[in-house]
Motif scaffolding. Structure first.
Motif, PDB file in Angstrom:
ATOM      1  N   PRO A   1      15.269  10.861  -2.251  1.00 47.27           N
ATOM      2  CA  PRO A   1      15.359  12.311  -2.459  1.00 47.27           C
ATOM      3  C   PRO A   1      14.856  13.101  -1.243  1.00 47.27           C
ATOM      4  CG  PRO A   1      13.372  11.478  -3.488  1.00 47.27           C
ATOM      5  CD  PRO A   1      14.078  10.281  -2.895  1.00 47.27           C
ATOM      6  N   VAL A   2      15.312  14.339  -1.157  1.00 47.84           N
ATOM      7  CA  VAL A   2      14.794  15.298  -0.186  1.00 47.84           C
ATOM      8  C   VAL A   2      14.389  16.548  -0.964  1.00 47.84           C
ATOM      9  CG1 VAL A   2      17.147  16.131   0.300  1.00 47.84           C
ATOM     10  CG2 VAL A   2      15.289  16.628   1.904  1.00 47.84           C
ATOM     11  N   PHE A   3      13.265  17.148  -0.582  1.00 45.15           N
ATOM     12  CA  PHE A   3      12.739  18.322  -1.266  1.00 45.15           C
ATOM     13  C   PHE A   3      12.540  19.468  -0.275  1.00 45.15           C
ATOM     14  CE2 PHE A   3      11.307  14.681  -3.698  1.00 45.15           C
ATOM     15  CZ  PHE A   3      11.522  15.050  -5.018  1.00 45.15           C
ATOM     16  N   LEU A   4      12.779  20.686  -0.735  1.00 49.14           N
ATOM     17  CA  LEU A   4      12.425  21.882   0.011  1.00 49.14           C
ATOM     18  C   LEU A   4      11.402  22.651  -0.811  1.00 49.14           C
ATOM     19  CD1 LEU A   4      13.211  23.525   2.619  1.00 49.14           C
ATOM     20  CD2 LEU A   4      14.537  24.988   1.083  1.00 49.14           C
ATOM     21  N   ILE A   5      10.243  22.910  -0.199  1.00 49.00           N
ATOM     22  CA  ILE A   5       9.135  23.559  -0.894  1.00 49.00           C
ATOM     23  C   ILE A   5       8.897  24.927  -0.255  1.00 49.00           C
ATOM     24  CG2 ILE A   5       6.695  23.355  -1.513  1.00 49.00           C
ATOM     25  CD1 ILE A   5       7.025  20.300  -1.195  1.00 49.00           C
ATOM     26  N   PRO A   6       8.881  26.012  -1.029  1.00 49.24           N
ATOM     27  CA  PRO A   6       8.788  27.364  -0.462  1.00 49.24           C
ATOM     28  C   PRO A   6       7.374  27.710   0.017  1.00 49.24           C
ATOM     29  CG  PRO A   6       8.867  27.491  -2.848  1.00 49.24           C
ATOM     30  CD  PRO A   6       9.068  26.042  -2.494  1.00 49.24           C
ATOM     31  N   THR A   7       7.039  27.238   1.197  1.00 52.46           N
ATOM     32  CA  THR A   7       5.720  27.484   1.780  1.00 52.46           C
ATOM     33  C   THR A   7       5.722  28.615   2.798  1.00 52.46           C
ATOM     34  OG1 THR A   7       6.179  25.752   3.407  1.00 52.46           O
ATOM     35  CG2 THR A   7       4.962  25.100   1.439  1.00 52.46           C
ATOM     36  N   ALA A   8       6.871  29.275   2.997  1.00 54.98           N
ATOM     37  CA  ALA A   8       6.990  30.295   4.051  1.00 54.98           C
ATOM     38  C   ALA A   8       6.025  31.452   3.806  1.00 54.98           C
ATOM     39  CB  ALA A   8       8.418  30.813   4.124  1.00 54.98           C
ATOM     40  N   THR A   9       5.473  31.959   4.902  1.00 58.90           N
ATOM     41  CA  THR A   9       4.511  33.057   4.822  1.00 58.90           C
ATOM     42  C   THR A   9       5.169  34.425   4.919  1.00 58.90           C
ATOM     43  OG1 THR A   9       4.138  32.851   7.207  1.00 58.90           O
ATOM     44  CG2 THR A   9       2.638  31.654   5.744  1.00 58.90           C
TER      45      THR A   9
ATOM     46  N   LYS B   1      12.755  29.595  -2.386  1.00 56.71           N
ATOM     47  CA  LYS B   1      13.411  28.785  -3.400  1.00 56.71           C
ATOM     48  C   LYS B   1      12.885  27.351  -3.345  1.00 56.71           C
ATOM     49  CE  LYS B   1      16.702  31.589  -5.084  1.00 56.71           C
ATOM     50  NZ  LYS B   1      16.917  31.887  -6.512  1.00 56.71           N
ATOM     51  N   TRP B   2      12.814  26.718  -4.524  1.00 57.79           N
ATOM     52  CA  TRP B   2      12.592  25.280  -4.613  1.00 57.79           C
ATOM     53  C   TRP B   2      13.958  24.608  -4.637  1.00 57.79           C
ATOM     54  CZ3 TRP B   2       7.630  23.013  -5.177  1.00 57.79           C
ATOM     55  CH2 TRP B   2       6.588  23.930  -5.363  1.00 57.79           C
ATOM     56  N   ALA B   3      14.109  23.521  -3.883  1.00 60.79           N
ATOM     57  CA  ALA B   3      15.396  22.835  -3.845  1.00 60.79           C
ATOM     58  C   ALA B   3      15.178  21.337  -3.697  1.00 60.79           C
ATOM     59  CB  ALA B   3      16.259  23.359  -2.693  1.00 60.79           C
ATOM     60  N   LEU B   4      16.153  20.568  -4.176  1.00 57.96           N
ATOM     61  CA  LEU B   4      16.099  19.113  -4.020  1.00 57.96           C
ATOM     62  C   LEU B   4      17.521  18.584  -3.947  1.00 57.96           C
ATOM     63  CD1 LEU B   4      16.928  17.603  -6.911  1.00 57.96           C
ATOM     64  CD2 LEU B   4      14.661  18.358  -7.561  1.00 57.96           C
ATOM     65  N   GLY B   5      17.629  17.309  -3.571  1.00 60.12           N
ATOM     66  CA  GLY B   5      18.936  16.669  -3.489  1.00 60.12           C
ATOM     67  C   GLY B   5      18.812  15.252  -2.976  1.00 60.12           C
ATOM     68  N   PRO B   6      19.945  14.561  -2.817  1.00 65.79           N
ATOM     69  CA  PRO B   6      19.932  13.183  -2.320  1.00 65.79           C
ATOM     70  C   PRO B   6      19.990  13.146  -0.792  1.00 65.79           C
ATOM     71  CG  PRO B   6      22.143  13.780  -2.980  1.00 65.79           C
ATOM     72  CD  PRO B   6      21.282  14.988  -3.254  1.00 65.79           C
ATOM     73  N   ALA B   7      19.472  12.065  -0.241  1.00 62.44           N
ATOM     74  CA  ALA B   7      19.526  11.832   1.203  1.00 62.44           C
ATOM     75  C   ALA B   7      19.880  10.371   1.450  1.00 62.44           C
ATOM     76  CB  ALA B   7      18.197  12.162   1.860  1.00 62.44           C
TER      77      ALA B   7
ATOM     78  N   LYS C   1      10.017  20.792   4.343  1.00 63.11           N
ATOM     79  CA  LYS C   1      11.094  19.884   3.929  1.00 63.11           C
ATOM     80  C   LYS C   1      10.580  18.454   4.023  1.00 63.11           C
ATOM     81  CE  LYS C   1      16.082  19.110   4.600  1.00 63.11           C
ATOM     82  NZ  LYS C   1      17.281  19.471   5.418  1.00 63.11           N
ATOM     83  N   THR C   2      10.751  17.685   2.957  1.00 58.17           N
ATOM     84  CA  THR C   2      10.234  16.319   2.929  1.00 58.17           C
ATOM     85  C   THR C   2      11.339  15.338   2.538  1.00 58.17           C
ATOM     86  OG1 THR C   2       9.539  16.435   0.605  1.00 58.17           O
ATOM     87  CG2 THR C   2       7.959  17.157   2.253  1.00 58.17           C
ATOM     88  N   PHE C   3      11.352  14.182   3.235  1.00 58.52           N
ATOM     89  CA  PHE C   3      12.315  13.113   2.963  1.00 58.52           C
ATOM     90  C   PHE C   3      11.572  11.871   2.492  1.00 58.52           C
ATOM     91  CE2 PHE C   3      14.160  15.777   6.236  1.00 58.52           C
ATOM     92  CZ  PHE C   3      15.495  15.893   5.873  1.00 58.52           C
ATOM     93  N   PHE C   4      12.195  11.127   1.568  1.00 62.35           N
ATOM     94  CA  PHE C   4      11.664   9.854   1.095  1.00 62.35           C
ATOM     95  C   PHE C   4      12.814   8.842   1.134  1.00 62.35           C
ATOM     96  CE2 PHE C   4       9.137  13.200  -0.727  1.00 62.35           C
ATOM     97  CZ  PHE C   4       7.827  12.749  -0.633  1.00 62.35           C
ATOM     98  N   PHE C   5      12.780   7.935   2.118  1.00 60.95           N
ATOM     99  CA  PHE C   5      13.852   6.960   2.294  1.00 60.95           C
ATOM    100  C   PHE C   5      13.368   5.571   1.879  1.00 60.95           C
ATOM    101  CE2 PHE C   5      15.363  10.042   5.571  1.00 60.95           C
ATOM    102  CZ  PHE C   5      16.581  10.331   4.975  1.00 60.95           C
TER     103      PHE C   5
END
Length: 273
Positions: free
Chosen positions: A127-135, A143-149, A108-112
């Motif tokens: 924006p905030v991003f969720l990147i499916p890196t789970a093993t 899932k790929w996901a994004l949204g506002p923060a 999960k990454t945030f850019f403020f």
């Protein structure tokens, strides 16, 4: 030796190594509040251990270890603070008394973005991003996901108080997995106790709402704890311990959580003369 103690010692060694590059040029209160600030204007490395108790019908224990580097960038009158949440998860089998998986979770990454200001009230957005890196499927959403923060905060004297809010929506990923539509709110209340040379009282509960479910949407924890800043020669790190009881519980939420955080804090860059 207890596995929690071993992990705690490893966290301390990691943070001592990274914080050895830092030079202290600020007051203890400023450094402590910087470590708890979502709009950080300096580099620091945080490691958070979440131990979740009472999961599922067999009251299993889950361990999440988040590695959180924070890297700011200066663009004239604007500052961009990037926060990377890299989770390592010990996931128990919830439908049995034994068995668990371990692996890397979803990144999960945030850019403020926020304007440079000397005012006590500040805000940031991005924006905030969720990147499916789970093993493993049991650890991640696939899932790929994004949204506002958004972040709003008040930084005054011994206090740092504010609220961070974000919402993630699925935009790609495995069609066989459930879509994501999750609200996350994190109020943060921090008070640097005068005359203690490093004691911090803090509460940073993580409130979530899963909009994809019609029942038990909300998880609302209550609690807090304390921390202390340690400075040795040219480096410093902040450790905090908090406990939270979930007054409202989502479908897969624990009864209560113990949170241990260690943060290596790098100083602000010196302004040119």
């Amino acid at each position: 030796m207890n596995s929690h103690i071993v992990r705690f010692i490893v966290l301390i060694l990691i943070l001592v190594f990274f914080s050895g590059f830092a030079r202290q040029i600020e007051s203890i209160a400023d450094i402590e509040k910087a470590a708890q600030n979502p709009l950080a204007d300096r580099i620091f490395l945080g490691v958070q251990s979440y131990t979740n108790f009472g999961l599922g019908p067999y009251n299993r224990v889950q361990e999440i270890l988040n590695v959180q580097p924070v890297i700011p960038f200066d663009f004239g009158n604007w500052n961009l603070t990037t926060r990377w949440v890299i989770p390592f998860v010990f996931q128990p089998e919830l439908t049995s008394e034994s068995g668990r998986d371990f692996g890397l979770g979803d990144l999960k990454t945030f850019f403020f973005f926020n304007v440079h200001t000397a005012r006590s009230i500040r805000s940031g957005f991005g924006p905030v991003f969720l990147i499916p890196t789970a093993t493993d499927n049991s650890i991640g959403a696939d899932k790929w996901a994004l949204g506002p923060a958004v972040v709003v905060e008040i930084n005054s004297r011994q206090w740092l108080v504010g609220l961070r809010v974000d919402n993630l929506w699925t935009f790609a990923g495995d069609d066989d997995r459930e879509d994501l539509n999750i609200l996350t709110m994190q109020p943060f209340i921090n008070f640097v106790v005068p005359g203690t040379d490093g004691l911090l009282l803090t509460s940073t509960p993580v409130i979530t709402a899963n909009w994809e479910t019609s029942t038990n949407r909300w998880t609302v924890p209550l609690g807090g704890g304390a921390g202390y800043l340690i400075r040795v020669k040219e480096f410093s790190f902040l450790g905090t311990v908090q406990g939270f009881w979930n007054a409202l519980r989502g479908e897969l939420s624990p009864d209560w959580t113990m949170q241990i955080t260690l943060q290596a804090i790098f100083p602000k860059k010196r302004q040119p003369d």
